[in-house]
Design a protein around this motif. Sequence first.
Motif, PDB file in Angstrom:
ATOM      1  N   TYR A 171      92.376 -49.222  79.660  1.00 36.69           N
ATOM      2  CA  TYR A 171      92.004 -47.925  80.238  1.00 36.69           C
ATOM      3  C   TYR A 171      91.346 -46.995  79.224  1.00 36.69           C
ATOM      4  CZ  TYR A 171      94.505 -49.442  84.351  1.00 36.69           C
ATOM      5  OH  TYR A 171      94.911 -50.129  85.445  1.00 36.69           O
ATOM      6  N   PRO A 172      91.925 -46.855  78.021  1.00 40.94           N
ATOM      7  CA  PRO A 172      91.228 -46.040  77.029  1.00 40.94           C
ATOM      8  C   PRO A 172      89.840 -46.589  76.719  1.00 40.94           C
ATOM      9  CG  PRO A 172      93.449 -46.422  76.326  1.00 40.94           C
ATOM     10  CD  PRO A 172      93.233 -47.285  77.520  1.00 40.94           C
ATOM     11  N   PHE A 173      89.706 -47.912  76.720  1.00 42.91           N
ATOM     12  CA  PHE A 173      88.416 -48.531  76.428  1.00 42.91           C
ATOM     13  C   PHE A 173      87.378 -48.106  77.469  1.00 42.91           C
ATOM     14  CE2 PHE A 173      85.587 -52.313  76.553  1.00 42.91           C
ATOM     15  CZ  PHE A 173      85.063 -52.148  75.291  1.00 42.91           C
ATOM     16  N   LEU A 174      87.763 -48.206  78.759  1.00 41.92           N
ATOM     17  CA  LEU A 174      86.842 -47.795  79.821  1.00 41.92           C
ATOM     18  C   LEU A 174      86.506 -46.308  79.698  1.00 41.92           C
ATOM     19  CD1 LEU A 174      88.335 -49.729  82.835  1.00 41.92           C
ATOM     20  CD2 LEU A 174      86.091 -50.021  81.856  1.00 41.92           C
ATOM     21  N   GLY A 175      87.530 -45.511  79.387  1.00 39.81           N
ATOM     22  CA  GLY A 175      87.308 -44.078  79.229  1.00 39.81           C
ATOM     23  C   GLY A 175      86.340 -43.802  78.094  1.00 39.81           C
ATOM     24  N   LEU A 185      91.858 -44.109  85.585  1.00 34.72           N
ATOM     25  CA  LEU A 185      92.041 -44.567  84.212  1.00 34.72           C
ATOM     26  C   LEU A 185      93.334 -44.050  83.585  1.00 34.72           C
ATOM     27  CD1 LEU A 185      88.448 -44.074  82.785  1.00 34.72           C
ATOM     28  CD2 LEU A 185      89.468 -46.107  83.710  1.00 34.72           C
ATOM     29  N   ILE A 186      94.296 -43.639  84.415  1.00 35.37           N
ATOM     30  CA  ILE A 186      95.544 -43.050  83.932  1.00 35.37           C
ATOM     31  C   ILE A 186      95.225 -41.792  83.126  1.00 35.37           C
ATOM     32  CG2 ILE A 186      97.747 -43.468  82.815  1.00 35.37           C
ATOM     33  CD1 ILE A 186      97.217 -46.433  83.173  1.00 35.37           C
ATOM     34  N   GLY A 187      94.998 -41.895  81.843  1.00 35.76           N
ATOM     35  CA  GLY A 187      94.620 -40.701  81.072  1.00 35.76           C
ATOM     36  C   GLY A 187      93.280 -40.884  80.406  1.00 35.76           C
ATOM     37  N   GLY A 188      92.615 -42.032  80.653  1.00 32.47           N
ATOM     38  CA  GLY A 188      91.364 -42.278  79.958  1.00 32.47           C
ATOM     39  C   GLY A 188      91.622 -42.546  78.499  1.00 32.47           C
TER      40      GLY A 188
END
Lengths: 174, 400
Positions: free
Chosen positions: B169-173, B285-288
């Motif tokens: 998710y952080p990666f996508l963000g 993304l939850i929190g990105g």
Amino acid sequence: MIVHRKKLNWIEKLYLPAILGGLAITWKHFKKSLLGKGVITMQYPEEKWDAHLPAWYRGAPTLVKDEHGRERCVSCQLCEFICPPRAITIEPMEIPEGDPWRKVEKAPQKFDIDMARCIYCGLCEEVCPEQAIYLRKDYSITGLNRTEMIHHKEKLYEMGGVMHGLVFKWNEKK
Amino acid sequence: MDASNFISQFFSPAAWTLLKSLGHLLMTPSGFFIWTTLLKSIILLAVILGLVSYTVYAERRVSALIQDRLGPNRVGWQGLLQPIADALKLLLKENFTPKSANYFYFRLASKLAMVPPVLVLGVLPFGSSLFGVPMTIASINVGALYVLAISSISVYGIVLAGWSSNSKYPFLGGIRSSSQMISYELSLALSLIPVFMIVGSLNLDEIVHYQVSHGWMIAPCWPQGMNFHTLLHPLVLWKSFSAGCSLSQFLLWIPLCISFLIFFISMFAETNRLPFDLPEAEQELIGGYHTEYSSMGFALFFLGEYTAMIAGASVITTLFLGGWSLPLIPDGSAGWWWGLINIAVFFTKIILLLFIFIWVRWTIPRFRFDQLMKLGWYFFFELAVANIFLAALLLAYVKK
């Protein structure tokens, strides 16, 4: 049903009028809430739902006495067996000679409900043949540790109080 | 006995001479410059960090009121101590680093997200002058370029956070954020060019001074030489209005309006605010990019985001809304109280803009990613480029 997509003209395609319209709506809500109108939040510890709870509300399970002050529970242990999270522990005892309710034969010596386990399903109330256990309206059950969360017999009767009528089979006059 | 004699009796003669020479050193031009700049930096940083924490509080209260709720109102009167409680909570939490994360870059990313927005504040004129000291920490000639350059560095914090977290998710963000910020930086910078062409300077101080005399950038006309005395004389007032309002100024107002609109909207994308908050879209993304962060690591991202909001609002204020100026109010050379009022005017404008930022966030739903890219590349980019030519043509053929 087919919902046809509206053809937008050039002003609508700019989206700015729609955005401004949206801003106007949120501004209306903001202004109304700022004046204290239309805010639906209930300030919990000060304001409570208690007055609006229905009669069938499933709060904490409690034990009740009948109109003669007799414990209704006869320690059949059906509630203990049906309880899905096994929150109820009953130790039966024989009612001693000389007691006016000797013919009932059994009463609970110990009746514990672990409120840390109870899921408020109401099966105990449903299964009880003596209508001795009722779910009352208490919902904020708190304790500082696990042992405080166990409701003993005295506490259960204190919360339950007296329930009139319904079961008459132990009353010879009726 | 005068004050210096009175104080001197508490010191030994040697210490007193040392103190006196230190005092003289502080009042030499370079010494004076150093300690006033230090003082300005410290005070501005403290004010901005306070403003940041109360912007978070305002965000929560305003969003609640817009949604017919109450918001945090328990800690202190009307919940005003909530930011302090939040900060304490974040300080006391465990600063956790995931096992698979790259420790160095993971820790670096949160600092990189916080530092650039604070650096931007260094060149902004937040007041005219106070006791003859200009209220800009660094009045540099490439001020506007510096702002654009530094604010684009903040994308590194987000990209590094997304990559070093080693989690999807952080990666996508991080990916979303880098493409979004790079796309909108173009229109952000291009939309400002008409302003620089009209003022003829990149120095933010000079841009504000231009607006003091020629009118705010988003005003179609401006009364000239108006003050408290002319207000009482209708004829002089009329003259000042007719001198300030002309067709040429009105024509120049059109490209400036387009500039303002593009810059304002791009600012939302640049600061990752809704409707362009795709890097941290909670639902997807939850929190990105800051999903894996906790404690102060998370707090730095949060603070960085809101500091960027404040920096963005101050850039908009400086470039389009006249900075610290307000009609009828003189600058700091007229007295220190006017200097203080100028600072107050600047911060009032920022706070109003921050309210609009929050208001927009709780009104407009999020864009889809392709819509976002389309808006940036097909619409704003072209419009900004065409706008430069429009402004150039008007400047060449219309007399100022």
